[in-house]
Design a protein around this motif. Structure first.
Motif, PDB file in Angstrom:
ATOM      1  N   TYR A 249       0.629  -1.193  -0.089  1.00 42.91           N
ATOM      2  CA  TYR A 249       0.028  -0.007  -0.031  1.00 42.91           C
ATOM      3  C   TYR A 249       0.570   1.184  -0.072  1.00 42.91           C
ATOM      4  O   TYR A 249       0.394   2.395  -0.448  1.00 42.91           O
ATOM      5  N   THR A 250       2.188   1.307   0.522  1.00 39.47           N
ATOM      6  CA  THR A 250       2.975   2.298   0.676  1.00 39.47           C
ATOM      7  C   THR A 250       3.287   2.611  -1.023  1.00 39.47           C
ATOM      8  O   THR A 250       3.385   3.764  -1.447  1.00 39.47           O
ATOM      9  N   VAL A 251       3.675   1.570  -1.960  1.00 42.49           N
ATOM     10  CA  VAL A 251       3.838   1.957  -3.202  1.00 42.49           C
ATOM     11  C   VAL A 251       2.548   2.400  -3.817  1.00 42.49           C
ATOM     12  O   VAL A 251       2.805   3.218  -4.769  1.00 42.49           O
ATOM     13  N   VAL A 252       1.625   2.016  -3.911  1.00 45.60           N
ATOM     14  CA  VAL A 252       0.150   2.328  -4.338  1.00 45.60           C
ATOM     15  C   VAL A 252       0.073   3.716  -3.749  1.00 45.60           C
ATOM     16  O   VAL A 252      -0.307   4.529  -4.881  1.00 45.60           O
ATOM     17  N   ASP A 253       0.052   3.809  -2.648  1.00 42.08           N
ATOM     18  CA  ASP A 253      -0.265   5.429  -2.307  1.00 42.08           C
ATOM     19  C   ASP A 253       0.830   6.429  -2.802  1.00 42.08           C
ATOM     20  O   ASP A 253       0.665   7.625  -3.160  1.00 42.08           O
TER      21      ASP A 253
END
Length: 278
Positions: free
Chosen positions: A156-160
């Motif tokens: 989710y860090t990469v997506v965010d």
């Protein structure tokens, strides 16, 4: 330097909300209350900002799914293992995974000092897990749950990090928190029934307050991701483990010890390396 201080401030808040969630005796209820709080705040934000830009829904949906995996993975980790061991492992797994994805998949460049800082922070955080401990077979499930949680954090860090460059932070944050915030208590109701919300007044206030602190911390990190290197910010954010250990020592009388102090010093060294690269 401003980004550095903002992310470190977010790390402090992240440690605070985790301590608040840990302070609720019924962990499922704690996460349900936390989700309810963030869902209401997200709803208010959505009513103000309106619909997200066209083509950005895949990022919102992906982040919601990954955050739900993260929440329930963290819950499983706490149920199967000790908080002081599972939380650092979950958070310590994320930075180096984000660094690898940023370089290999997203083709982001990292300065040598930043890369060294990410690796030092990750090593120091994971060392905090195993200092003075032996992981027997009985803990295999807990360790796997924590590592899986760490992978969800990295995802989710990469997506965010991609999403905040495609829409305003407040819009993205509002929609993600509204959807995931209401999903968590709904799932909790399906698992436990209405009794999940029959908690003491202090537990309810702690859970709801934890949601406000959690959302503030997350918002600060999203803002930082629009101005800094994704891998470096991911590593700095996970210094919340250090602040959590300090909170545990000061308020919960948990032992810190010299070996953990050395591991914390390694993390600080990583922070210094990243800050010198800015």
């Amino acid at each position: 330097m401003v980004v550095l201080m903002v992310v470190l401030g977010a790390a402090v808040l992240h440690a605070v909300w985790n301590a608040m969630a840990h302070g609720v005796p019924d962990r499922l209820a704690g996460f349900a209350l936390l989700g309810l709080s963030t869902g209401v705040i997200g709803l208010v934000a959505v009513l103000i900002v309106g619909l997200p830009p066209a083509g950005t829904w895949p990022y919102i949906v992906a982040s919601v799914v990954l955050h739900c995996v993260y929440y329930f993975g963290l819950l499983a980790s706490y149920e199967l293992g000790q908080f002081s061991q599972m939380y650092p492992l979950a958070r310590g797994t994320s930075p180096w995974v984000v660094a690898v994805v940023s370089i290999v998949v997203l083709h982001h460049s990292l300065a040598v000092a930043e890369l060294a800082g990410v690796l030092l922070i990750s090593a120091g955080l994971i060392a905090l897990v195993f200092v003075g401990r032996t992981a027997g077979r009985a803990q295999t499930g807990a360790l796997l749950a924590a590592i899986g949680t760490g992978l969800a954090i990295a995802a989710y860090t990469v997506v965010d990090g991609i999403a905040v460059h495609k829409m305003p932070v407040i819009t993205y944050m509002g929609w993600v928190f509204m959807i995931q915030g209401f999903l968590v208590p709904i799932v909790s109701l399906c698992v436990r029934g209405p009794s999940v919300f029959r908690q003491s007044r202090s537990a309810v206030l702690t859970g709801l307050g934890g949601g406000v602190v959690s959302m503030t911390a997350y918002g600060l990190v999203l803002w930082a991701q629009t101005r800094g290197t994704l891998a470096a910010i991911a590593a700095l954010r996970e210094t919340s483990i250090i602040f959590g250990a300090i909170i545990g020592a000061l308020f919960f009388h948990e032992r810190f010890g010299p070996r953990r102090a050395v591991a914390a010093a390694v993390v600080v060294a990583g922070i210094i390396l990243i800050s010198t690269a800015d």
